[in-house]
Motif scaffolding. Structure first.
Motif, PDB file in Angstrom:
ATOM      1  N   GLY A  49       0.784  -1.231   0.000  1.00 47.81           N
ATOM      2  CA  GLY A  49       0.000   0.000   0.000  1.00 47.81           C
ATOM      3  C   GLY A  49       0.815   1.281   0.000  1.00 47.81           C
ATOM      4  O   GLY A  49       0.264   2.348   0.272  1.00 47.81           O
ATOM      5  N   MET A  50       2.106   1.208  -0.334  1.00 43.34           N
ATOM      6  CA  MET A  50       2.937   2.409  -0.296  1.00 43.34           C
ATOM      7  C   MET A  50       2.549   3.414  -1.382  1.00 43.34           C
ATOM      8  O   MET A  50       2.086   3.045  -2.457  1.00 43.34           O
ATOM      9  N   LYS A  51       2.767   4.689  -1.079  1.00 41.46           N
ATOM     10  CA  LYS A  51       2.527   5.760  -2.044  1.00 41.46           C
ATOM     11  C   LYS A  51       3.719   5.865  -3.000  1.00 41.46           C
ATOM     12  O   LYS A  51       4.842   5.485  -2.659  1.00 41.46           O
ATOM     13  N   PRO A  52       3.524   6.403  -4.202  1.00 33.18           N
ATOM     14  CA  PRO A  52       4.658   6.625  -5.092  1.00 33.18           C
ATOM     15  C   PRO A  52       5.575   7.722  -4.547  1.00 33.18           C
ATOM     16  O   PRO A  52       5.137   8.625  -3.826  1.00 33.18           O
ATOM     17  N   GLU A  53       6.843   7.619  -4.872  1.00 32.17           N
ATOM     18  CA  GLU A  53       7.825   8.626  -4.486  1.00 32.17           C
ATOM     19  C   GLU A  53       7.811   9.743  -5.526  1.00 32.17           C
ATOM     20  O   GLU A  53       7.763   9.481  -6.739  1.00 32.17           O
ATOM     21  N   GLN A  54       7.852  11.001  -5.083  1.00 30.24           N
ATOM     22  CA  GLN A  54       7.717  12.139  -5.989  1.00 30.24           C
ATOM     23  C   GLN A  54       8.845  13.138  -5.783  1.00 30.24           C
ATOM     24  O   GLN A  54       9.343  13.308  -4.666  1.00 30.24           O
ATOM     25  N   SER A  55       9.223  13.800  -6.866  1.00 36.08           N
ATOM     26  CA  SER A  55      10.272  14.823  -6.818  1.00 36.08           C
ATOM     27  C   SER A  55       9.844  16.040  -7.621  1.00 36.08           C
ATOM     28  O   SER A  55       9.124  15.922  -8.627  1.00 36.08           O
ATOM     29  N   MET A  56      10.320  17.188  -7.180  1.00 39.20           N
ATOM     30  CA  MET A  56      10.216  18.431  -7.934  1.00 39.20           C
ATOM     31  C   MET A  56      11.631  18.880  -8.285  1.00 39.20           C
ATOM     32  O   MET A  56      12.495  18.976  -7.405  1.00 39.20           O
ATOM     33  N   HIS A  57      11.861  19.145  -9.566  1.00 43.70           N
ATOM     34  CA  HIS A  57      13.188  19.548 -10.045  1.00 43.70           C
ATOM     35  C   HIS A  57      13.140  20.986 -10.558  1.00 43.70           C
ATOM     36  O   HIS A  57      12.243  21.347 -11.328  1.00 43.70           O
ATOM     37  N   TYR A  58      14.140  21.779 -10.148  1.00 43.81           N
ATOM     38  CA  TYR A  58      14.307  23.147 -10.629  1.00 43.81           C
ATOM     39  C   TYR A  58      15.740  23.275 -11.144  1.00 43.81           C
ATOM     40  O   TYR A  58      16.688  22.859 -10.469  1.00 43.81           O
ATOM     41  N   GLU A  59      15.899  23.878 -12.329  1.00 47.39           N
ATOM     42  CA  GLU A  59      17.231  23.915 -12.924  1.00 47.39           C
ATOM     43  C   GLU A  59      17.415  25.157 -13.784  1.00 47.39           C
ATOM     44  O   GLU A  59      16.507  25.595 -14.487  1.00 47.39           O
ATOM     45  N   LEU A  60      18.635  25.718 -13.713  1.00 47.59           N
ATOM     46  CA  LEU A  60      19.111  26.749 -14.630  1.00 47.59           C
ATOM     47  C   LEU A  60      20.330  26.177 -15.338  1.00 47.59           C
ATOM     48  O   LEU A  60      21.236  25.639 -14.682  1.00 47.59           O
ATOM     49  N   GLY A  61      20.367  26.293 -16.671  1.00 45.55           N
ATOM     50  CA  GLY A  61      21.455  25.667 -17.397  1.00 45.55           C
ATOM     51  C   GLY A  61      21.908  26.446 -18.602  1.00 45.55           C
ATOM     52  O   GLY A  61      21.245  27.392 -19.063  1.00 45.55           O
ATOM     53  N   TYR A  62      23.048  26.025 -19.122  1.00 44.94           N
ATOM     54  CA  TYR A  62      23.638  26.656 -20.311  1.00 44.94           C
ATOM     55  C   TYR A  62      24.377  25.599 -21.109  1.00 44.94           C
ATOM     56  O   TYR A  62      25.016  24.698 -20.544  1.00 44.94           O
ATOM     57  N   VAL A  63      24.314  25.702 -22.425  1.00 43.60           N
ATOM     58  CA  VAL A  63      25.154  24.906 -23.313  1.00 43.60           C
ATOM     59  C   VAL A  63      25.505  25.778 -24.508  1.00 43.60           C
ATOM     60  O   VAL A  63      24.649  26.500 -25.035  1.00 43.60           O
ATOM     61  N   GLY A  64      26.774  25.770 -24.887  1.00 37.12           N
ATOM     62  CA  GLY A  64      27.153  26.628 -25.999  1.00 37.12           C
ATOM     63  C   GLY A  64      28.633  26.549 -26.315  1.00 37.12           C
ATOM     64  O   GLY A  64      29.370  25.685 -25.810  1.00 37.12           O
ATOM     65  N   HIS A  65      29.061  27.492 -27.155  1.00 32.04           N
ATOM     66  CA  HIS A  65      30.436  27.540 -27.644  1.00 32.04           C
ATOM     67  C   HIS A  65      30.991  28.942 -27.395  1.00 32.04           C
ATOM     68  O   HIS A  65      31.005  29.790 -28.300  1.00 32.04           O
ATOM     69  N   PRO A  66      31.443  29.220 -26.182  1.00 34.39           N
ATOM     70  CA  PRO A  66      31.923  30.568 -25.869  1.00 34.39           C
ATOM     71  C   PRO A  66      33.175  30.970 -26.631  1.00 34.39           C
ATOM     72  O   PRO A  66      33.424  32.157 -26.816  1.00 34.39           O
ATOM     73  N   LEU A  67      33.967  29.979 -27.064  1.00 31.26           N
ATOM     74  CA  LEU A  67      35.158  30.233 -27.866  1.00 31.26           C
ATOM     75  C   LEU A  67      35.176  29.263 -29.040  1.00 31.26           C
ATOM     76  O   LEU A  67      34.594  28.175 -28.963  1.00 31.26           O
ATOM     77  N   PRO A  68      35.826  29.625 -30.142  1.00 33.66           N
ATOM     78  CA  PRO A  68      35.949  28.681 -31.253  1.00 33.66           C
ATOM     79  C   PRO A  68      36.594  27.377 -30.782  1.00 33.66           C
ATOM     80  O   PRO A  68      37.611  27.386 -30.091  1.00 33.66           O
ATOM     81  N   GLY A  69      35.974  26.253 -31.115  1.00 31.89           N
ATOM     82  CA  GLY A  69      36.513  24.955 -30.733  1.00 31.89           C
ATOM     83  C   GLY A  69      36.176  24.519 -29.327  1.00 31.89           C
ATOM     84  O   GLY A  69      36.598  23.447 -28.894  1.00 31.89           O
ATOM     85  N   MET A  70      35.399  25.321 -28.598  1.00 31.72           N
ATOM     86  CA  MET A  70      35.073  24.992 -27.213  1.00 31.72           C
ATOM     87  C   MET A  70      33.582  24.717 -27.081  1.00 31.72           C
ATOM     88  O   MET A  70      32.749  25.443 -27.628  1.00 31.72           O
ATOM     89  N   ARG A  71      33.244  23.665 -26.330  1.00 29.25           N
ATOM     90  CA  ARG A  71      31.859  23.385 -25.959  1.00 29.25           C
ATOM     91  C   ARG A  71      31.761  23.363 -24.439  1.00 29.25           C
ATOM     92  O   ARG A  71      32.496  22.640 -23.779  1.00 29.25           O
ATOM     93  N   LEU A  72      30.864  24.179 -23.918  1.00 28.97           N
ATOM     94  CA  LEU A  72      30.703  24.306 -22.471  1.00 28.97           C
ATOM     95  C   LEU A  72      29.257  24.017 -22.096  1.00 28.97           C
ATOM     96  O   LEU A  72      28.331  24.528 -22.743  1.00 28.97           O
ATOM     97  N   GLU A  73      29.060  23.182 -21.094  1.00 24.74           N
ATOM     98  CA  GLU A  73      27.726  22.941 -20.565  1.00 24.74           C
ATOM     99  C   GLU A  73      27.779  23.056 -19.042  1.00 24.74           C
ATOM    100  O   GLU A  73      28.757  22.658 -18.403  1.00 24.74           O
ATOM    101  N   GLY A  74      26.744  23.652 -18.473  1.00 24.91           N
ATOM    102  CA  GLY A  74      26.711  23.823 -17.036  1.00 24.91           C
ATOM    103  C   GLY A  74      25.285  23.963 -16.544  1.00 24.91           C
ATOM    104  O   GLY A  74      24.393  24.371 -17.292  1.00 24.91           O
ATOM    105  N   SER A  75      25.062  23.617 -15.291  1.00 30.63           N
ATOM    106  CA  SER A  75      23.726  23.734 -14.723  1.00 30.63           C
ATOM    107  C   SER A  75      23.817  23.882 -13.217  1.00 30.63           C
ATOM    108  O   SER A  75      24.750  23.392 -12.573  1.00 30.63           O
ATOM    109  N   VAL A  76      22.840  24.588 -12.663  1.00 28.55           N
ATOM    110  CA  VAL A  76      22.617  24.697 -11.226  1.00 28.55           C
ATOM    111  C   VAL A  76      21.238  24.114 -10.968  1.00 28.55           C
ATOM    112  O   VAL A  76      20.268  24.477 -11.644  1.00 28.55           O
ATOM    113  N   PHE A  77      21.118  23.179  -9.997  1.00 34.14           N
ATOM    114  CA  PHE A  77      19.847  22.476  -9.820  1.00 34.14           C
ATOM    115  C   PHE A  77      19.463  22.391  -8.350  1.00 34.14           C
ATOM    116  O   PHE A  77      20.302  22.488  -7.448  1.00 34.14           O
ATOM    117  N   TYR A  78      18.176  22.207  -8.131  1.00 34.76           N
ATOM    118  CA  TYR A  78      17.623  22.008  -6.793  1.00 34.76           C
ATOM    119  C   TYR A  78      16.448  21.049  -6.932  1.00 34.76           C
ATOM    120  O   TYR A  78      15.573  21.243  -7.783  1.00 34.76           O
TER     121      TYR A  78
END
Length: 746
Positions: free
Chosen positions: A548-577
């Motif tokens: 009879g257990m209830k399902p487990e639930q989560s709420m996700h919040y995220e700010l992120g970035y993906v891109g090429h700040p310099l020629p030949g560079m790929r950068l990805e980053g995120s802040v999450f809660y």
């Protein structure tokens, strides 16, 4: 030999190699006398002939370059990805972390578990414990909350939601996609912490062939070949692989008692793993947009002590003489009405069978016979300007059967046969809205209903049921959930994408969590203060179902970035809660609810679990000869109501640095350093696993005359670091030296 006959010769010889490998396997219980066939070695003459013939096959392929057309398309089976068949990749799809095949080969990641270390925010645990399984955490969520898919088909084990990632080799993998937190609702239910999708190969040209032949410390045998052909209206892809490790070299000599109770002085785990996989896929492509694909795959694994004798460490008393999976599927994509609509059905049948033997101290074996049938229908349209609308209805029927047999005669033990079944029905809607040249939004929602049936589970003991009839209840209420989500993407230019997302995600309890039902003791001592038993006396110890257990639930919040700040560079980053509630956890023994018995159950624990952190990944082509890669992740977890509760095996800091330095036109040097901070060993925080850094080094040689061939040698854990966890009995895996020949021709 003509160039036209060469592929046939190589394929036939690949079969002969597999036969020789099979014949070289040692027989159970046979003592090793040096490096003989019985211990799993090929005789020197046979090894020489094998390598010479392999080199002949590999070196001859450049002569065929004039006869076969080239195709620059990547070898990714696109129908195995969960994506929209739009005109271009959406920002939401770009946000998923991906490990490509080139990176897998560059860093010699042989299984999916070690490959996932390349994703920021994913921590890897080496094989260990009684089950000798490897696993990962994605932002602190384990594999029960981050299901494993293969070409969009769920392949996690229905019983407990886990899968031993060491059993999934990368021999026929084109890429591994990871969604952390936010993920498309088209993946379906149970994606509470994210999704891992393993995508297979697809042929790129009329003749597409890659093959690997190698060895390593631990008497490793590695062989794989994938062959495909891409024709005007159809394609065919087939592959076989074999990877066997007969022992594991420890970082330093172990002196003590192993799992068999033997006193040993050794630097080897005497524990063998063998993984074999075969697959075939045929696709019909009548035009530029439509595709119809039938696939079949079978994998077979073995995990068990070898025949090295009593002078080697045996790390566990469990063995798996069989760990087998078989999957057949059909998936297609058809566009119609001037390409403004598409329909994508998917049907699959997945069967998982394993046998676990207690070869030390318990005279019986345990068997799983799990099955899953699933089907989904996805439809989409771009008829509304700037919108990609999608809807999916999906159904999955899971069945788990377990039974025990006597090791003496193989007979099924009375009362051990149990079967449970559950069904999931989901409806998902998703809209990707291109607001203008710079802004994009994706809104989605999924509704899922679960029904469960466990009538074939018997009482854990008749004595308990006679005294407390309520303890036999297997009633599992139908559960339904509704999970909405939203993501906003901002693209100031083609080189930069910023995102913000919020998502509600759910995980239903597994069979194991709902229906674990067995005698766990046989007895345990009644503690002081208990009211249901006399302190100091022995009472029956039981694990009881809790449907009879209830399902487990989560709420996700995220700010992120993906891109090429310099020629030949790929950068990805995120802040999450993230915030999770109704988390599943097995309770301590309860001595009062059923007086005379000690009972434990899985239950929903109270309180909110918080996860917050940062993921960063960077890859930079500093020059035509130098590629640099850096990953970093920070994770903080806590239970808001119980600040003293610690979460085990989840390091706060993870990092990786690697480089690909092409020193000459034929030699590439690839150093790699993995870092992991300390983590808690127990939930009270009284003890910690130490942090560590491990260095790997690889050299890749590409002879100028053999442009499709590479010769690779290297070492993992170069400095033989012992990074065992707190209170671990045995040293961690030590230095592993490897070498292989690889061809990639298309």
């Amino acid at each position: 030999m003509s160039a036209a006959m060469l592929p046939v010769f190589c394929l036939n010889y690949s079969k002969e190699i597999m036969i020789m490998i099979k014949k070289s396997h040692y027989r159970e219980g046979e003592r090793a006398e040096g490096r003989t066939c019985a211990e799993g070695w090929l005789p020197p003459g046979m090894r020489l002939r094998t390598v010479a013939a392999a080199v002949l096959c590999l070196s001859s392929f450049p002569s065929m370059a004039q006869q076969v057309s080239q195709d620059s398309e990547k070898n990714v089976f696109t129908l195995g990805t969960v994506q929209v068949y739009g005109k271009s990749q959406t920002a939401a799809e770009e946000a998923e972390a991906v490990v490509e095949r080139d990176t897998l080969e560059m860093l010699e990641k042989k299984d999916v578990g070690t490959a996932l270390k390349l994703i920021p925010g994913v921590s890897y645990n080496s094989p260990g414990g009684g089950r000798y399984e490897s696993s990962v955490y994605v932002r602190g969520y384990d594999l029960k909350a981050v299901p494993i898919y293969m070409d969009g088909i769920p392949v996690y084990i229905p019983y407990d939601g886990y899968s031993d990632l060491g059993r999934f080799t990368t021999a026929d993998v084109s890429s591994i996609q990871v969604a952390k937190g936010y993920s498309s609702v088209l993946y379906g239910h149970n994606t509470q912490g994210g999704v891992i999708n393993i995508v297979s190969l697809r042929p790129r040209s009329e003749l597409d062939l890659n093959a690997t032949l190698g060895t390593a410390t631990g008497n490793v045998t590695e062989f794989s070949t994938n062959v495909g052909t891409l024709q005007d209206k159809w394609y065919l892809q087939a592959g076989i692989s074999h990877f066997e490790r007969r022992y594991t070299k420890l970082a330093e000599n172990f002196v003590g008692t192993d799992a068999r109770g033997n006193d040993v002085d050794s630097d080897r785990y005497d524990y063998k793993t063998r993984d074999r996989r075969g697959s075939i896929r045929i696709g019909y492509i009548p035009n530029a947009t439509d595709e119809y694909v039938l696939s079949y795959a079978k994998q077979s694994a073995v995990k068990m002590p070898g025949s090295g004798g009593n002078d080697r460490v045996v790390p566990t008393v469990w063995e798996w003489p069989s760990w087998d999976r078989e999957t057949v599927s059909f998936v297609s994509n058809t566009r119609f009405w001037n390409d403004q609509f598409y329909v994508k059905p998917r049907v699959y049948y997945d069967k998982f069978q394993n046998t676990m033997d207690y070869w030390q101290g318990r005279p019986n074996g345990s068997h799983y016979d799990d099955k899953a049938f699933g089907a989904s229908l996805e439809v989409g349209t771009e008829i509304i300007r700037n919108h990609q609308l999608k809807a999916m209805i999906s159904f999955k029927d899971e069945e788990h059967r377990s039974f025990d047999t006597s090791l003496a005669n193989g007979a099924t033990l009375p009362g051990s046969d149990q079967k449970v079944q559950q069904e999931f029905l989901s409806l998902a809607l998703e809209d990707t809205w291109t607001i203008n040249d710079h802004w994009e939004a994706q809104i989605g929602a999924i509704y899922t209903k679960r029904k469960s049936d466990a009538n074939d589970i018997g009482p854990v003991t008749q004595d308990l049921l006679d005294r407390y009839p309520a303890a036999g209840s297997k009633l599992s209420p139908s559960i339904d959930t509704f999970d909405p989500q939203l993501a906003i993407f901002y693209k100031p230019s083609d080189a930069h994408t910023f995102r913000a997302s919020v998502a509600k995600k759910t995980r239903f309890p597994s069979f194991k969590e709902s229906y674990s039902n067995y005698a766990a003791g046989p007895t345990t001592r009644c503690p002081g203060g208990a009211t249901g038993c006399t302190p100091g006396t022995e009472v029956g110890a039981l694990t009881l179902q809790n449907p009879g257990m209830k399902p487990e639930q989560s709420m996700h919040y995220e700010l992120g970035y993906v891109g090429h700040p310099l020629p030949g560079m790929r950068l990805e980053g995120s802040v999450f809660y993230s915030r999770s509630k109704n988390t599943f956890q097995r309770s301590d023994y309860d001595f009062d609810t059923y007086p005379g018995f000690a009972v434990r159950q899985y239950e929903n624990i109270s309180g909110i679990t918080e996860r917050k952190g940062v993921d960063l990944g960077l890859q930079y082509s500093a020059s035509p000869r130098l590629l640099l890669g850096v990953n970093y992740a920070y994770l903080h977890m806590r239970n808001k109501e119980d600040r003293d509760l610690k979460f085990t095996s989840r390091p706060s800091h993870l990092g990786m640095v690697y480089a690909q330095w092409r020193t000459t036109n034929w030699l590439t040097v690839i150093p790699e350093v993995e870092y992991r901070s300390s983590s808690y060993y127990d939930s009270k925080g009284e003890n910690e696993n130490p942090g560590y850094a491990v260095t790997n080094l690889r050299f890749s040689i590409t002879p100028p005359a053999w442009k499709h061939v590479s010769i690779n040698v290297g070492a993992e854990n170069l400095f033989n670091r012992d990074y065992r966890g707190y209170n671990a009995t045995y040293s961690s895996p030590g230095r592993v030296v490897y070498a292989n020949l690889r061809i990639d021709y298309h």
